[in-house]
Every structure is written in structure tokens, then in C-alpha cells.
Design a protein around this motif. Structure first.
Motif, PDB file in Angstrom:
ATOM      1  N   ASP A  87      -8.098 -30.433  18.627  1.00 44.75           N
ATOM      2  CA  ASP A  87      -8.324 -28.997  18.722  1.00 44.75           C
ATOM      3  C   ASP A  87      -7.057 -28.308  19.218  1.00 44.75           C
ATOM      4  OD1 ASP A  87      -8.185 -29.365  21.480  1.00 44.75           O
ATOM      5  OD2 ASP A  87     -10.354 -29.296  21.767  1.00 44.75           O
ATOM      6  N   GLU A  88      -7.136 -27.016  19.459  1.00 41.72           N
ATOM      7  CA  GLU A  88      -5.949 -26.244  19.841  1.00 41.72           C
ATOM      8  C   GLU A  88      -5.405 -26.647  21.208  1.00 41.72           C
ATOM      9  OE1 GLU A  88      -8.549 -22.440  21.537  1.00 41.72           O
ATOM     10  OE2 GLU A  88      -7.364 -22.252  19.687  1.00 41.72           O
ATOM     11  N   ASP A  89      -6.222 -27.329  22.003  1.00 45.98           N
ATOM     12  CA  ASP A  89      -5.777 -27.786  23.319  1.00 45.98           C
ATOM     13  C   ASP A  89      -5.274 -29.232  23.304  1.00 45.98           C
ATOM     14  OD1 ASP A  89      -6.438 -25.355  24.618  1.00 45.98           O
ATOM     15  OD2 ASP A  89      -8.559 -25.974  24.639  1.00 45.98           O
ATOM     16  N   GLY A  90      -5.299 -29.854  22.127  1.00 46.51           N
ATOM     17  CA  GLY A  90      -4.843 -31.232  22.027  1.00 46.51           C
ATOM     18  C   GLY A  90      -5.896 -32.272  22.306  1.00 46.51           C
ATOM     19  N   ASN A  91      -7.157 -31.845  22.432  1.00 49.65           N
ATOM     20  CA  ASN A  91      -8.245 -32.798  22.625  1.00 49.65           C
ATOM     21  C   ASN A  91      -8.663 -33.390  21.282  1.00 49.65           C
ATOM     22  OD1 ASN A  91      -8.522 -32.327  25.485  1.00 49.65           O
ATOM     23  ND2 ASN A  91      -9.488 -30.375  24.959  1.00 49.65           N
ATOM     24  N   ILE A  92      -8.929 -34.675  21.255  1.00 53.28           N
ATOM     25  CA  ILE A  92      -9.244 -35.377  20.015  1.00 53.28           C
ATOM     26  C   ILE A  92     -10.657 -35.021  19.548  1.00 53.28           C
ATOM     27  CG2 ILE A  92      -9.555 -37.650  18.960  1.00 53.28           C
ATOM     28  CD1 ILE A  92      -7.424 -38.676  20.953  1.00 53.28           C
ATOM     29  N   LEU A  93     -10.754 -34.621  18.289  1.00 47.08           N
ATOM     30  CA  LEU A  93     -12.034 -34.239  17.700  1.00 47.08           C
ATOM     31  C   LEU A  93     -12.657 -35.367  16.873  1.00 47.08           C
ATOM     32  CD1 LEU A  93     -11.093 -30.662  16.443  1.00 47.08           C
ATOM     33  CD2 LEU A  93     -12.438 -31.248  18.470  1.00 47.08           C
ATOM     34  N   GLY A  94     -11.831 -36.188  16.273  1.00 42.50           N
ATOM     35  CA  GLY A  94     -12.342 -37.257  15.416  1.00 42.50           C
ATOM     36  C   GLY A  94     -11.208 -38.019  14.777  1.00 42.50           C
ATOM     37  N   GLY A  95     -11.574 -39.043  14.002  1.00 41.82           N
ATOM     38  CA  GLY A  95     -10.577 -39.829  13.305  1.00 41.82           C
ATOM     39  C   GLY A  95     -11.030 -41.266  13.105  1.00 41.82           C
ATOM     40  N   THR A  96     -10.096 -42.104  12.710  1.00 44.66           N
ATOM     41  CA  THR A  96     -10.385 -43.518  12.483  1.00 44.66           C
ATOM     42  C   THR A  96      -9.143 -44.344  12.835  1.00 44.66           C
ATOM     43  OG1 THR A  96      -9.730 -43.286  10.165  1.00 44.66           O
ATOM     44  CG2 THR A  96     -12.085 -43.195  10.648  1.00 44.66           C
ATOM     45  N   ILE A  97      -9.386 -45.621  13.097  1.00 50.45           N
ATOM     46  CA  ILE A  97      -8.320 -46.582  13.345  1.00 50.45           C
ATOM     47  C   ILE A  97      -8.682 -47.870  12.611  1.00 50.45           C
ATOM     48  CG2 ILE A  97      -6.884 -47.748  15.073  1.00 50.45           C
ATOM     49  CD1 ILE A  97      -8.296 -45.967  17.193  1.00 50.45           C
ATOM     50  N   ALA A  98      -7.689 -48.510  12.013  1.00 55.11           N
ATOM     51  CA  ALA A  98      -7.929 -49.799  11.375  1.00 55.11           C
ATOM     52  C   ALA A  98      -6.717 -50.694  11.556  1.00 55.11           C
ATOM     53  CB  ALA A  98      -8.240 -49.622   9.891  1.00 55.11           C
ATOM     54  N   ALA A  99      -6.963 -51.997  11.547  1.00 51.32           N
ATOM     55  CA  ALA A  99      -5.885 -52.972  11.684  1.00 51.32           C
ATOM     56  C   ALA A  99      -6.065 -54.072  10.656  1.00 51.32           C
ATOM     57  CB  ALA A  99      -5.866 -53.558  13.101  1.00 51.32           C
TER      58      ALA A  99
END
Length: 293
Positions: A205-217
Motif C-alpha cells: 500500500d502507500e505506506d509500504g505495508n504488504i498487501l499480498g503476493g507469492t513466493i516460490a523456490a
């Protein structure tokens, strides 16, 4: 070495290809780019009765935007994906990951669909497309079906495709792709197979807080390892911190069962995965913030 004797077919349509697969079943093998399959044939690790060369199926060679998806034909060359401005503008991580695939000569022949069907757990495209929530389109002579990639890969070099099926396309939903992205890989030499790779996608968001996403290895299990939703949620609602990264990475790698081989021990692969996941998260987070400025 030389391959065992086989019959050779060069169909000109998908319909003809599917008919051949129906007729030959397990004894019919598809030849697309051949970057992985030809060495397997030459070493006689596979001795099919017939080879079905689909390189003339132009209907499977495309990259286009349609109905909220970036659609990629299975026969699209990896080099075309790497150079595609349409793909780069809508899904930039694809270009970043594609540049790690072998050498330019490899990418000129290798196909996007072939990489997925081969299902090497350390390969760049299976890992990246899994992170993007892509699905594959699979056909046989009677019907067409869709399969999300998190269900498509079963184990090492094994997918849920049947012998009479052909992967025809890859669909990537573009409306919800996070703005922050990063792909990281470590190999012994440029162009070698990755020992371990990692991909991250983040929205903030505009404050740099994480809203979502994914990670894979990749390279630490029999299939590319996707962070479970509950694990990723440890990052939601806060800025990216070393403690948050540590908690998510530990949750991911504790589920992995890497093998030791002549290239790296299981312990080394886990340690490398931790480093690369952390690095990809930092880069994706920074890009997510910059995209909102």
C-alpha cells in the motif's frame, strides 16, 4: 550414443497430432524444442516407438492478450518470450527469468510448453509461472481441460498429463499480478542448470505495508515449492522486515525435502534457498514501493 530406432511423424495440425497420440499412447513422444528430450533419446533413457515432431504447428506459436490473460502458445520459443515487449510490459518477471535459461542457443530452440512438460523442479519457467498463478490448457482427441500449475506438477519430471494429451497453451491472469517482482538464481556457471532459484511477487500500500503476493523456490524439492497462504500471511499488513522474512523462509524450507547430489548437499541447497528467497523478497519489495511513487 545414438537413439534407438523409431518412426517419425511431422503433423501439420493439432488435430493430427492428437490422433497420433491416441494411436500410439505411451509409445508416442512429442518433440518440440528437444533441448531436454534429445539428450534423453541419445542416452536411450527413453526408447519410444514413434516421435511426433510438432515444430510445424504454427497455431501453437503466439503471445497475445485476451480476456484478462496473457496467453502463450506451447510452441512459443523461450527466446521469443524473452524478447516479447507484450510479455515484458504486462508480466515483466517473465523476461527477467527467461534470461537465466541456458544460453541464447538453448532459448532459440527451447519452447515454453516443453519446459513445463519436462517439469524439472529447478527450471526457470515452471517456477516463475507457478508464482504467477498460471494455468495450462491440455487437449486430447475428445476434449480440452485446464489445470492450475500448483496441481500440474506431481513429482520430479512428472506431470498429471496422460499419454494421449498435448499441452497447447499457458494462460497467465494479468489483472491481479503484483507490481513488485524478482527472480534470483544460483548456478555453478552461467547457463548451467540452477542449483536453486527463487521468485517473489509483492504488492504494497502507500505506506509500504504488504498487501499480498507469492513466493516460490526451485531446486529444493521434487516440484517447485510455493509458499502456502498461511505462511505468506505472516508478511501481510506490515513492512518487510528481517524477522518477517526469517519466519516465512523457515516455514517454506521446513516443508522441503532436497536431495544431496554431486553438485550440492541437501543442507547447502536449503541454505542457498534461504539466501535467494530473502534476496528476491527485498528486490520485489523495493520494486513494489517504486511502482507506487
Amino acid at each position: 550414443m545414438k537413439p534407438a530406432q523409431f518412426d517419425y511423424f511431422r503433423p501439420s495440425t493439432v488435430k493430427e497430432t492428437l490422433e497420433l497420440l491416441t494411436d500410439y499412447g505411451d509409445e508416442g513422444k512429442i518433440l518440440a524444442g528437444g533441448q531436454s528430450f534429445i539428450p534423453i533419446l541419445n542416452m536411450r533413457m527413453s526408447e519410444p516407438e514413434c516421435l511426433i515432431d510438432i515444430n510445424h504447428l504454427k497455431e501453437l506459436d503466439y503471445i497475445k492478450l485476451e480476456e484478462g490473460y496473457l496467453k502463450i502458445g506451447a510452441l512459443t520459443r523461450q527466446s521469443d518470450l524473452e524478447k516479447s515487449e507484450l510479455a515484458a510490459n504486462n508480466v515483466p518477471i517473465l523476461r527477467e527469468a527467461s534470461r537465466f535459461i541456458g544460453h541464447s542457443q538453448t532459448r532459440n530452440r527451447g519452447t515454453v510448453g516443453g519446459s513445463l512438460v519436462h517439469a524439472d523442479p529447478s527450471a526457470e519457467l515452471p517456477l516463475t509461472l507457478l508464482t504467477l498463478g498460471a494455468k495450462v490448457i491440455i487437449s486430447n482427441a475428445d476434449e480440452e481441460r485446464e489445470a492450475p500449475l500448483d496441481e500440474f506438477f506431481l513429482t520430479y519430471l512428472t506431470t498429471d498429463m496422460m499419454p494421449d494429451e498435448l499441452l497447447t497453451a499457458i494462460h497467465i491472469p494479468i489483472d491481479s499480478i503484483p507490481k513488485g517482482y524478482a527472480f534470483e538464481e544460483f548456478s555453478r556457471r552461467h547457463g548451467d542448470f540452477a542449483l536453486v532459484a527463487a521468485a517473489s511477487m509483492l504488492d504494497v500500500d502507500e505506506d509500504g505495508n504488504i498487501l499480498g503476493g507469492t513466493i516460490a523456490a526451485g531446486g529444493i524439492d521434487a516440484v517447485p515449492l510455493l509458499a502456502e497462504e498461511d505462511d505468506f500471511n505472516l508478511l501481510i499488513g506490515q513492512k518487510l522486515t528481517e524477522q518477517g522474512i526469517k519466519e516465512v523462509v523457515q516455514k517454506m524450507v521446513e516443508k522441503a525435502e532436497p536431495d544431496s547430489d554431486l553438485h550440492a548437499s541437501a543442507e547447502y541447497r536449503i541454505n542457498l534457498a534461504e539466501v535467494l528467497i530473502k534476496k528476491s523478497l527485498h528486490k520485489a519489495y523495493q520494486r513494489a514501493i517504486e511502482s507506487g511513487e
